[in-house]
Design a protein around this motif. Structure first.
Motif, PDB file in Angstrom:
ATOM      1  N   GLN A  88       9.246  83.061  74.901  1.00  0.00           N
ATOM      2  CA  GLN A  88       9.889  83.947  75.862  1.00  0.00           C
ATOM      3  C   GLN A  88      11.210  83.345  76.323  1.00  0.00           C
ATOM      4  OE1 GLN A  88       6.247  86.108  78.216  1.00  0.00           O
ATOM      5  NE2 GLN A  88       6.788  84.067  78.897  1.00  0.00           N
ATOM      6  N   PRO A  89      12.279  84.117  76.376  1.00  0.00           N
ATOM      7  CA  PRO A  89      13.563  83.575  76.837  1.00  0.00           C
ATOM      8  C   PRO A  89      13.501  83.012  78.250  1.00  0.00           C
ATOM      9  CG  PRO A  89      13.863  85.706  75.768  1.00  0.00           C
ATOM     10  CD  PRO A  89      12.387  85.515  75.915  1.00  0.00           C
ATOM     11  N   GLU A  90      12.605  83.539  79.074  1.00  0.00           N
ATOM     12  CA  GLU A  90      12.534  83.077  80.465  1.00  0.00           C
ATOM     13  C   GLU A  90      11.895  81.703  80.599  1.00  0.00           C
ATOM     14  OE1 GLU A  90      12.701  87.395  80.046  1.00  0.00           O
ATOM     15  OE2 GLU A  90      11.219  85.923  79.379  1.00  0.00           O
ATOM     16  N   THR A  91      11.054  81.324  79.652  1.00  0.00           N
ATOM     17  CA  THR A  91      10.295  80.072  79.800  1.00  0.00           C
ATOM     18  C   THR A  91      10.601  79.032  78.731  1.00  0.00           C
ATOM     19  OG1 THR A  91       8.456  81.025  78.524  1.00  0.00           O
ATOM     20  CG2 THR A  91       8.384  81.274  80.928  1.00  0.00           C
ATOM     21  N   ALA A  92      11.279  79.401  77.638  1.00  0.00           N
ATOM     22  CA  ALA A  92      11.469  78.481  76.509  1.00  0.00           C
ATOM     23  C   ALA A  92      12.254  77.241  76.916  1.00  0.00           C
ATOM     24  CB  ALA A  92      12.163  79.204  75.360  1.00  0.00           C
ATOM     25  N   LEU A  93      13.385  77.439  77.593  1.00  0.00           N
ATOM     26  CA  LEU A  93      14.201  76.293  77.979  1.00  0.00           C
ATOM     27  C   LEU A  93      13.495  75.432  79.014  1.00  0.00           C
ATOM     28  CD1 LEU A  93      16.832  74.800  77.592  1.00  0.00           C
ATOM     29  CD2 LEU A  93      17.882  76.268  79.317  1.00  0.00           C
ATOM     30  N   TRP A  94      12.770  76.070  79.930  1.00  0.00           N
ATOM     31  CA  TRP A  94      12.013  75.303  80.919  1.00  0.00           C
ATOM     32  C   TRP A  94      10.945  74.436  80.241  1.00  0.00           C
ATOM     33  CZ3 TRP A  94      13.171  74.246  85.741  1.00  0.00           C
ATOM     34  CH2 TRP A  94      14.004  75.108  86.443  1.00  0.00           C
ATOM     35  N   ALA A  95      10.332  74.966  79.183  1.00  0.00           N
ATOM     36  CA  ALA A  95       9.331  74.194  78.454  1.00  0.00           C
ATOM     37  C   ALA A  95       9.952  72.953  77.820  1.00  0.00           C
ATOM     38  CB  ALA A  95       8.680  75.064  77.386  1.00  0.00           C
ATOM     39  N   VAL A  96      11.151  73.086  77.264  1.00  0.00           N
ATOM     40  CA  VAL A  96      11.849  71.935  76.680  1.00  0.00           C
ATOM     41  C   VAL A  96      12.240  70.945  77.768  1.00  0.00           C
ATOM     42  CG1 VAL A  96      13.878  71.226  75.373  1.00  0.00           C
ATOM     43  CG2 VAL A  96      12.672  73.324  74.745  1.00  0.00           C
ATOM     44  N   ILE A  97      12.664  71.440  78.913  1.00  0.00           N
ATOM     45  CA  ILE A  97      13.055  70.576  80.032  1.00  0.00           C
ATOM     46  C   ILE A  97      11.887  69.714  80.491  1.00  0.00           C
ATOM     47  CG2 ILE A  97      13.663  70.620  82.481  1.00  0.00           C
ATOM     48  CD1 ILE A  97      15.535  72.958  81.849  1.00  0.00           C
ATOM     49  N   ILE A  98      10.717  70.302  80.585  1.00  0.00           N
ATOM     50  CA  ILE A  98       9.537  69.553  81.034  1.00  0.00           C
ATOM     51  C   ILE A  98       9.213  68.430  80.052  1.00  0.00           C
ATOM     52  CG2 ILE A  98       7.047  69.727  81.392  1.00  0.00           C
ATOM     53  CD1 ILE A  98       7.550  72.522  82.540  1.00  0.00           C
ATOM     54  N   VAL A  99       9.311  68.708  78.770  1.00  0.00           N
ATOM     55  CA  VAL A  99       9.048  67.676  77.763  1.00  0.00           C
ATOM     56  C   VAL A  99      10.043  66.529  77.902  1.00  0.00           C
ATOM     57  CG1 VAL A  99       8.948  67.183  75.299  1.00  0.00           C
ATOM     58  CG2 VAL A  99       8.036  69.334  76.172  1.00  0.00           C
ATOM     59  N   THR A 100      11.298  66.861  78.125  1.00  0.00           N
ATOM     60  CA  THR A 100      12.325  65.824  78.253  1.00  0.00           C
ATOM     61  C   THR A 100      12.089  64.948  79.479  1.00  0.00           C
ATOM     62  OG1 THR A 100      13.942  67.269  77.167  1.00  0.00           O
ATOM     63  CG2 THR A 100      14.799  65.426  78.449  1.00  0.00           C
ATOM     64  N   ILE A 101      11.781  65.564  80.598  1.00  0.00           N
ATOM     65  CA  ILE A 101      11.519  64.791  81.824  1.00  0.00           C
ATOM     66  C   ILE A 101      10.319  63.871  81.627  1.00  0.00           C
ATOM     67  CG2 ILE A 101      10.823  64.974  84.230  1.00  0.00           C
ATOM     68  CD1 ILE A 101      12.450  67.567  84.374  1.00  0.00           C
ATOM     69  N   TRP A 102       9.273  64.396  81.023  1.00  0.00           N
ATOM     70  CA  TRP A 102       8.075  63.595  80.759  1.00  0.00           C
ATOM     71  C   TRP A 102       8.397  62.413  79.849  1.00  0.00           C
ATOM     72  CZ3 TRP A 102       5.545  63.077  75.935  1.00  0.00           C
ATOM     73  CH2 TRP A 102       4.284  62.489  75.974  1.00  0.00           C
ATOM     74  N   LYS A 103       9.302  62.619  78.912  1.00  0.00           N
ATOM     75  CA  LYS A 103       9.631  61.571  77.935  1.00  0.00           C
ATOM     76  C   LYS A 103      10.588  60.530  78.508  1.00  0.00           C
ATOM     77  CE  LYS A 103       9.566  60.575  73.318  1.00  0.00           C
ATOM     78  NZ  LYS A 103       9.959  59.172  73.438  1.00  0.00           N
ATOM     79  N   GLU A 104      11.538  60.932  79.344  1.00  0.00           N
ATOM     80  CA  GLU A 104      12.596  60.024  79.766  1.00  0.00           C
ATOM     81  C   GLU A 104      12.307  59.303  81.075  1.00  0.00           C
ATOM     82  OE1 GLU A 104      16.317  62.050  79.863  1.00  0.00           O
ATOM     83  OE2 GLU A 104      16.594  61.890  77.686  1.00  0.00           O
ATOM     84  N   ALA A 105      11.482  59.866  81.935  1.00  0.00           N
ATOM     85  CA  ALA A 105      11.251  59.254  83.247  1.00  0.00           C
ATOM     86  C   ALA A 105      10.692  57.843  83.105  1.00  0.00           C
ATOM     87  CB  ALA A 105      10.318  60.130  84.076  1.00  0.00           C
ATOM     88  N   GLY A 106       9.750  57.638  82.186  1.00  0.00           N
ATOM     89  CA  GLY A 106       9.175  56.313  81.994  1.00  0.00           C
ATOM     90  C   GLY A 106      10.191  55.317  81.452  1.00  0.00           C
ATOM     91  N   PHE A 107      11.115  55.794  80.612  1.00  0.00           N
ATOM     92  CA  PHE A 107      12.155  54.912  80.083  1.00  0.00           C
ATOM     93  C   PHE A 107      13.091  54.448  81.189  1.00  0.00           C
ATOM     94  CE2 PHE A 107      16.441  54.599  78.099  1.00  0.00           C
ATOM     95  CZ  PHE A 107      16.215  53.454  77.354  1.00  0.00           C
ATOM     96  N   PHE A 108      13.511  55.362  82.049  1.00  0.00           N
ATOM     97  CA  PHE A 108      14.388  54.992  83.162  1.00  0.00           C
ATOM     98  C   PHE A 108      13.656  54.120  84.175  1.00  0.00           C
ATOM     99  CE2 PHE A 108      16.689  59.252  82.312  1.00  0.00           C
ATOM    100  CZ  PHE A 108      17.416  58.662  81.306  1.00  0.00           C
ATOM    101  N   MET A 109      12.341  54.318  84.295  1.00  0.00           N
ATOM    102  CA  MET A 109      11.567  53.519  85.242  1.00  0.00           C
ATOM    103  C   MET A 109      11.659  52.030  84.915  1.00  0.00           C
ATOM    104  SD  MET A 109       7.484  53.098  85.616  1.00  0.00           S
ATOM    105  CE  MET A 109       7.613  52.056  84.174  1.00  0.00           C
ATOM    106  N   ILE A 110      11.710  51.683  83.630  1.00  0.00           N
ATOM    107  CA  ILE A 110      11.765  50.276  83.234  1.00  0.00           C
ATOM    108  C   ILE A 110      13.002  49.608  83.812  1.00  0.00           C
ATOM    109  CG2 ILE A 110      11.991  48.730  81.268  1.00  0.00           C
ATOM    110  CD1 ILE A 110       9.210  49.838  81.667  1.00  0.00           C
ATOM    111  N   PHE A 111      14.126  50.287  83.798  1.00  0.00           N
ATOM    112  CA  PHE A 111      15.361  49.707  84.336  1.00  0.00           C
ATOM    113  C   PHE A 111      15.254  49.540  85.852  1.00  0.00           C
ATOM    114  CE2 PHE A 111      16.694  51.882  80.429  1.00  0.00           C
ATOM    115  CZ  PHE A 111      17.311  50.835  79.778  1.00  0.00           C
ATOM    116  N   TYR A 112      14.719  50.545  86.530  1.00  0.00           N
ATOM    117  CA  TYR A 112      14.549  50.419  87.974  1.00  0.00           C
ATOM    118  C   TYR A 112      13.549  49.317  88.320  1.00  0.00           C
ATOM    119  CZ  TYR A 112      17.200  54.524  89.497  1.00  0.00           C
ATOM    120  OH  TYR A 112      18.213  55.395  89.806  1.00  0.00           O
ATOM    121  N   LEU A 113      12.491  49.214  87.550  1.00  0.00           N
ATOM    122  CA  LEU A 113      11.487  48.186  87.823  1.00  0.00           C
ATOM    123  C   LEU A 113      12.084  46.797  87.654  1.00  0.00           C
ATOM    124  CD1 LEU A 113       8.505  47.793  88.533  1.00  0.00           C
ATOM    125  CD2 LEU A 113       7.995  47.810  86.090  1.00  0.00           C
TER     126      LEU A 113
END
Length: 297
Positions: free
Chosen positions: A156-181
């Motif tokens: 669906q055009p309304e949810t497709a980009l949001w679905a990709v955004i959620i995957v990206t946040i889930w993937k990158e947050a842990g990587f950025f956490m290492i630098f903050y830690l």
């Protein structure tokens, strides 16, 4: 005496150039020359069997600006960056603050946060494809327990980009956490003890001491997050392929599609140059603006 001083300066200059030469060679081969060659390619027309490539100046750029698909892709990427960059950084900071505190099973918590980062992008995308599959996916299975209808998250055009955004946040947050830690562990304990003596709350200590001291790390993460926001392509191949109706198509995927699906290398080169120019401008603004508000000691 002057001859000796000049000789010593010359030796130091040669030594400095020798230290810089490996990086200069690598940057020239893999950054400067490809960028220059791409810019030159963007000034020529598309080559065919019957018609050779011709110098057309900036016509490829004019074609892009007149293309509605180009502006849709730019809009998608701006929205994607505006959501993923601040949310990923905020979640990474929250996870780092918690993982750095004295909690039970702290090592397990850190490992759990960092696990999505070590997964290959294709594997992560396939994992989330299982979550998003209509009727059979985990999300629809959970929703069915509450009587919710099946949702085609990726179709669906309304949810497709949001679905990709959620995957990206889930993937990158842990990587950025290492630098903050890592940055949090460099903050002296004396500052926390002094704050406790002064009667500062945990929020005041975090806002007045921790966050300013983390600004160099935040600046580094912001630049990396900005670069990551325009280089996503793996997830799109698995999840949406830019659809439906270009609703989730981002810049790098559009560049790949134009170069290797439509075989239009000049327009792909023109778009690449535009992306490089925008990244340079934004990075310069971040460094010159945020650098004045950054504490390096």
């Amino acid at each position: 005496m002057n001859k000796h001083i000049n000789l010593e300066k010359r030796r130091q200059a040669i030594y400095g150039w020798l230290l810089l030469s490996p990086a200069a060679v690598l940057l020239s081969l893999f950054a400067f020359y490809p960028s220059f060659a791409t810019f030159v390619s963007s000034l020529f027309s598309k080559k065919t069997r019957r018609k050779p490539s011709e110098f057309i100046e900036l016509e490829n750029y004019a074609d892009l600006f007149a293309d509605p698909t180009f502006w849709l892709v730019v809009k998608n990427n701006l929205f994607y960056a505006a959501i993923t960059i601040p949310v990923s950084i905020a979640i990474a900071l929250a996870m780092a603050l918690w993982a750095n505190s004295k909690i039970p099973a702290r090592g397990f918590v850190r490992t759990a946060y960092f696990t999505p980062t070590v997964l290959p992008m294709i594997a992560a995308a396939n994992l989330w494809l299982f979550f998003y599959t209509p009727g059979l996916g985990v999300l629809d299975q959970i929703g069915s327990l509450f009587g919710l209808p099946s949702v085609n998250w990726l179709g669906q055009p309304e949810t497709a980009l949001w679905a990709v955004i959620i995957v990206t946040i889930w993937k990158e947050a842990g990587f950025f956490m290492i630098f903050y830690l890592a940055a949090l562990q460099t903050i002296p304990e004396d500052l926390k003890e002094a704050a406790d003596i002064e009667g500062c709350s945990r929020w005041t200590y975090t806002r007045r001491i921790v966050l300013p001291l983390l600004m160099p790390t935040t600046l580094f993460i912001m630049v990396n997050a900005m670069i990551n926001s325009v280089k996503l392509i793996d997830h799109l191949f698995i999840l949406t392929k830019g659809g439906p109706s270009d609703a989730s198509k981002l810049i790098l995927y559009y560049i790949w599609e134009m170069a290797f699906a439509f075989f239009d290398a000049p327009h792909a080169a023109a778009m690449t140059i535009l992306v490089l120019a925008v990244l340079c401008v934004v990075a310069a603004i971040q460094f010159f603006y945020l650098d004045r508000r950054t504490h390096y000691q």
